[in-house]
Design a protein around this motif. Structure first.
Motif, PDB file in Angstrom:
ATOM      1  N   TYR A 277       0.603  -1.210   0.026  1.00 46.65           N
ATOM      2  CA  TYR A 277       0.088  -0.233  -0.044  1.00 46.65           C
ATOM      3  C   TYR A 277       0.895   1.309   0.093  1.00 46.65           C
ATOM      4  N   TYR A 278       2.067   1.363   0.893  1.00 46.57           N
ATOM      5  CA  TYR A 278       2.790   2.284   0.697  1.00 46.57           C
ATOM      6  C   TYR A 278       3.537   2.706  -0.519  1.00 46.57           C
ATOM      7  N   VAL A 279       3.667   1.513  -1.326  1.00 48.15           N
ATOM      8  CA  VAL A 279       4.556   1.674  -2.541  1.00 48.15           C
ATOM      9  C   VAL A 279       3.663   2.368  -3.466  1.00 48.15           C
ATOM     10  N   LYS A 280       2.502   2.031  -3.352  1.00 49.06           N
ATOM     11  CA  LYS A 280       1.290   2.580  -4.215  1.00 49.06           C
ATOM     12  C   LYS A 280       0.817   4.026  -4.036  1.00 49.06           C
ATOM     13  N   HIS A 281       0.631   4.503  -2.771  1.00 47.40           N
ATOM     14  CA  HIS A 281       0.022   5.269  -2.171  1.00 47.40           C
ATOM     15  C   HIS A 281       0.773   6.445  -1.158  1.00 47.40           C
ATOM     16  N   GLY A 282       1.926   5.988  -1.023  1.00 44.90           N
ATOM     17  CA  GLY A 282       2.751   6.726  -0.171  1.00 44.90           C
ATOM     18  C   GLY A 282       2.923   8.138  -0.469  1.00 44.90           C
ATOM     19  N   TYR A 283       2.860   8.636  -1.881  1.00 39.00           N
ATOM     20  CA  TYR A 283       3.163   9.772  -2.238  1.00 39.00           C
ATOM     21  C   TYR A 283       1.944  10.681  -1.741  1.00 39.00           C
ATOM     22  N   LYS A 284       0.783  10.250  -1.371  1.00 38.86           N
ATOM     23  CA  LYS A 284      -0.450  10.904  -0.823  1.00 38.86           C
ATOM     24  C   LYS A 284      -0.223  11.194   0.725  1.00 38.86           C
ATOM     25  N   LYS A 285       0.395  10.560   1.241  1.00 42.90           N
ATOM     26  CA  LYS A 285       0.293  10.777   2.701  1.00 42.90           C
ATOM     27  C   LYS A 285       0.659  12.027   3.228  1.00 42.90           C
ATOM     28  N   GLY A 286      -0.208  12.644   4.159  1.00 44.40           N
ATOM     29  CA  GLY A 286      -0.180  13.961   4.542  1.00 44.40           C
ATOM     30  C   GLY A 286      -0.856  14.838   3.688  1.00 44.40           C
ATOM     31  N   VAL A 287      -1.392  14.592   2.438  1.00 38.81           N
ATOM     32  CA  VAL A 287      -2.171  15.326   1.621  1.00 38.81           C
ATOM     33  C   VAL A 287      -3.591  14.611   1.468  1.00 38.81           C
ATOM     34  N   ASP A 288      -3.712  13.231   1.420  1.00 42.88           N
ATOM     35  CA  ASP A 288      -5.321  12.739   1.341  1.00 42.88           C
ATOM     36  C   ASP A 288      -5.339  12.097   2.647  1.00 42.88           C
ATOM     37  N   LEU A 289      -6.563  12.666   3.184  1.00 43.02           N
ATOM     38  CA  LEU A 289      -6.682  12.242   4.739  1.00 43.02           C
ATOM     39  C   LEU A 289      -7.166  10.794   4.521  1.00 43.02           C
ATOM     40  N   GLY A 290      -7.654  10.051   3.733  1.00 45.80           N
ATOM     41  CA  GLY A 290      -8.048   8.487   3.883  1.00 45.80           C
ATOM     42  C   GLY A 290      -6.884   7.845   3.692  1.00 45.80           C
ATOM     43  N   THR A 291      -5.880   8.192   2.656  1.00 44.87           N
ATOM     44  CA  THR A 291      -4.675   7.552   2.504  1.00 44.87           C
ATOM     45  C   THR A 291      -3.587   7.733   3.689  1.00 44.87           C
ATOM     46  N   THR A 292      -3.715   8.736   4.357  1.00 48.23           N
ATOM     47  CA  THR A 292      -3.043   8.929   5.573  1.00 48.23           C
ATOM     48  C   THR A 292      -3.689   8.323   6.533  1.00 48.23           C
ATOM     49  N   CYS A 293      -4.591   8.119   6.661  1.00 53.99           N
ATOM     50  CA  CYS A 293      -5.079   7.178   7.886  1.00 53.99           C
ATOM     51  C   CYS A 293      -4.938   5.666   7.525  1.00 53.99           C
ATOM     52  N   LYS A 294      -5.217   5.393   6.379  1.00 52.22           N
ATOM     53  CA  LYS A 294      -4.822   3.929   5.878  1.00 52.22           C
ATOM     54  C   LYS A 294      -3.566   3.592   6.221  1.00 52.22           C
ATOM     55  N   ILE A 295      -2.504   4.467   6.081  1.00 50.61           N
ATOM     56  CA  ILE A 295      -1.210   4.277   6.055  1.00 50.61           C
ATOM     57  C   ILE A 295      -0.692   3.938   7.501  1.00 50.61           C
ATOM     58  N   GLU A 296      -1.313   4.866   8.473  1.00 52.16           N
ATOM     59  CA  GLU A 296      -1.156   4.774   9.922  1.00 52.16           C
ATOM     60  C   GLU A 296      -1.665   3.646  10.517  1.00 52.16           C
ATOM     61  N   PHE A 297      -2.905   3.251  10.009  1.00 56.25           N
ATOM     62  CA  PHE A 297      -3.319   1.893  10.513  1.00 56.25           C
ATOM     63  C   PHE A 297      -2.620   0.868  10.099  1.00 56.25           C
ATOM     64  N   LEU A 298      -2.269   0.402   8.880  1.00 54.09           N
ATOM     65  CA  LEU A 298      -1.486  -0.451   8.503  1.00 54.09           C
ATOM     66  C   LEU A 298      -0.092  -0.411   9.051  1.00 54.09           C
ATOM     67  N   TYR A 299       0.413   0.599   9.394  1.00 56.96           N
ATOM     68  CA  TYR A 299       1.850   0.589  10.165  1.00 56.96           C
ATOM     69  C   TYR A 299       1.516   0.141  11.337  1.00 56.96           C
ATOM     70  N   SER A 300       0.518   0.542  12.207  1.00 55.25           N
ATOM     71  CA  SER A 300       0.107   0.451  13.506  1.00 55.25           C
ATOM     72  C   SER A 300      -0.066  -1.041  13.769  1.00 55.25           C
ATOM     73  N   THR A 301      -0.692  -1.440  12.908  1.00 57.29           N
ATOM     74  CA  THR A 301      -1.041  -3.180  12.999  1.00 57.29           C
ATOM     75  C   THR A 301       0.145  -3.739  12.807  1.00 57.29           C
ATOM     76  N   LEU A 302       1.047  -3.352  11.951  1.00 57.30           N
ATOM     77  CA  LEU A 302       2.282  -4.174  11.784  1.00 57.30           C
ATOM     78  C   LEU A 302       2.979  -4.163  12.967  1.00 57.30           C
ATOM     79  N   VAL A 303       3.165  -3.019  13.549  1.00 60.18           N
ATOM     80  CA  VAL A 303       4.094  -2.979  14.982  1.00 60.18           C
ATOM     81  C   VAL A 303       3.291  -3.338  16.225  1.00 60.18           C
ATOM     82  N   SER A 304       1.986  -3.575  16.238  1.00 55.02           N
ATOM     83  CA  SER A 304       1.284  -4.064  17.297  1.00 55.02           C
ATOM     84  C   SER A 304       1.555  -4.971  18.372  1.00 55.02           C
TER      85      SER A 304
END
Length: 324
Positions: A277-304
């Protein structure tokens, strides 16, 4: 005798709880059963206690209105206090920012009478926004427990790994007391910690015990969402707290031996999901709300699992110190 208990768990809810009580006082079709309203004050620092005392003194509530102070901070402690002190066989949780439809209590009670194997059930949760949500909010609205799954009743299947939210949740008191630990690992959001999913932890124990968990679309609650909760920083912290709790919810769904098998599989899958997901959409982080939250959720799940391991050790150390 009380048939049904409404439990309002509140923290600094002085400015919110009056509207909830007014909505409960206007409930219809409740003449054929008895019910009460239970206020659980989760160690508020405002005038919540004084406000409830005024309601009790004025006798403005047509139903029994009782108040308890729960000094242990966290929604999990407040809900446990509510279940332990409820006089009804069923307990319906209504938060201090939840406004039930005028038939909510009647619909909740009626459902309990026709589903003898139900241990818990929830309904529709709709958002009532103080201001218009920002663009992209629809992609993260489920994290706010804003959900309308179907127009038909159905059972939440364990294999689907989906459960009702805590807002508007109804539980069978005895089932909770017999199956939900009195102290959950997830305590709820406290202070600056947004670690959440304490409601899912409790319901998972009920489902694990073999009780049915249902969705009842006849019950509708409106979740008031204030403007500060629609800011990007808050939304990111919200999804972070849910992601960080995910490993614990996954593990308690499994038997002890299954955890050793599924942990590496979950981690590998989470790593792949986050990376792709980050490879495909990482450039939208901080700009697009949905993408920013999705990246944060996926990363938080990974390190959970690693985040929670530290929490396990910290709590175990504290328990040892208390015993010594």
């Amino acid at each position: 005798m009380i048939d049904f208990t409404i439990a309002i768990c509140t923290y600094n809810g002085e400015q919110r709880i009056a509207e909830v009580l007014e909505r409960l006082e206007s409930q219809v079709d409740t003449e054929n059963f008895s019910w009460e309203i239970l206020i659980i004050d989760n160690n508020s620092t405002d005038n919540t206690a004084s406000l409830i005392r005024e309601y009790q003194a004025n006798g403005s509530s047509p139903y029994p209105l009782r108040y308890y102070l729960e000094t242990r901070q966290g929604l999990a402690f407040a809900r446990q206090c509510a279940v332990e002190n409820a006089r009804g066989d069923w307990v319906g949780f209504v938060d201090d920012d939840n406004l039930p439809e005028t038939n909510w209590v009647a619909a909740a009670y009626a459902f309990s009478q026709t589903h003898p194997n139900a241990g818990a059930y929830g309904g529709i949760v709709r958002g009532e926004f103080e201001v218009d949500p920002p663009p992209g909010f629809e992609k993260v609205s489920s994290f706010f427990l804003v959900r309308e799954r179907s127009t038909q009743q159905y059972i939440y299947k364990k294999k689907d790994k989906i459960l009702p939210p805590g807002s508007g949740l109804v539980v069978r008191k005895q089932v909770w007391l017999e199956n939900v630990p009195s102290v959950l690992f997830l305590k709820g959001r406290v202070g600056n910690s947004m670690l959440a999913s304490e409601d899912l932890e409790a319901i998972t124990y009920i489902q694990n015990a073999g009780w049915e968990v249902w969705y009842n679309p006849e019950m509708t609650i409106y979740h008031k969402i204030y403007c500060h909760r629609l800011e990007q920083d808050y939304l990111v912290s919200l999804v972070r707290g849910i992601g960080l709790a995910r490993h614990h919810i996954r593990m308690i769904r499994l038997s002890f031996w299954q955890r050793f098998l599924f942990f590496p599989l979950y981690f590998a899958l989470d790593l792949w999901r986050f990376s792709s997901y980050y490879v495909k959409h990482g450039y939208k982080k901080g700009v697009d709300l949905g993408t920013t939250c999705k990246i944060e959720f996926l990363y938080s799940t990974l390190v959970s699992p690693f985040f929670l391991s530290r929490k396990y050790l910290f709590e175990a150390k504290n328990r040892l110190l208390e015993k010594s």
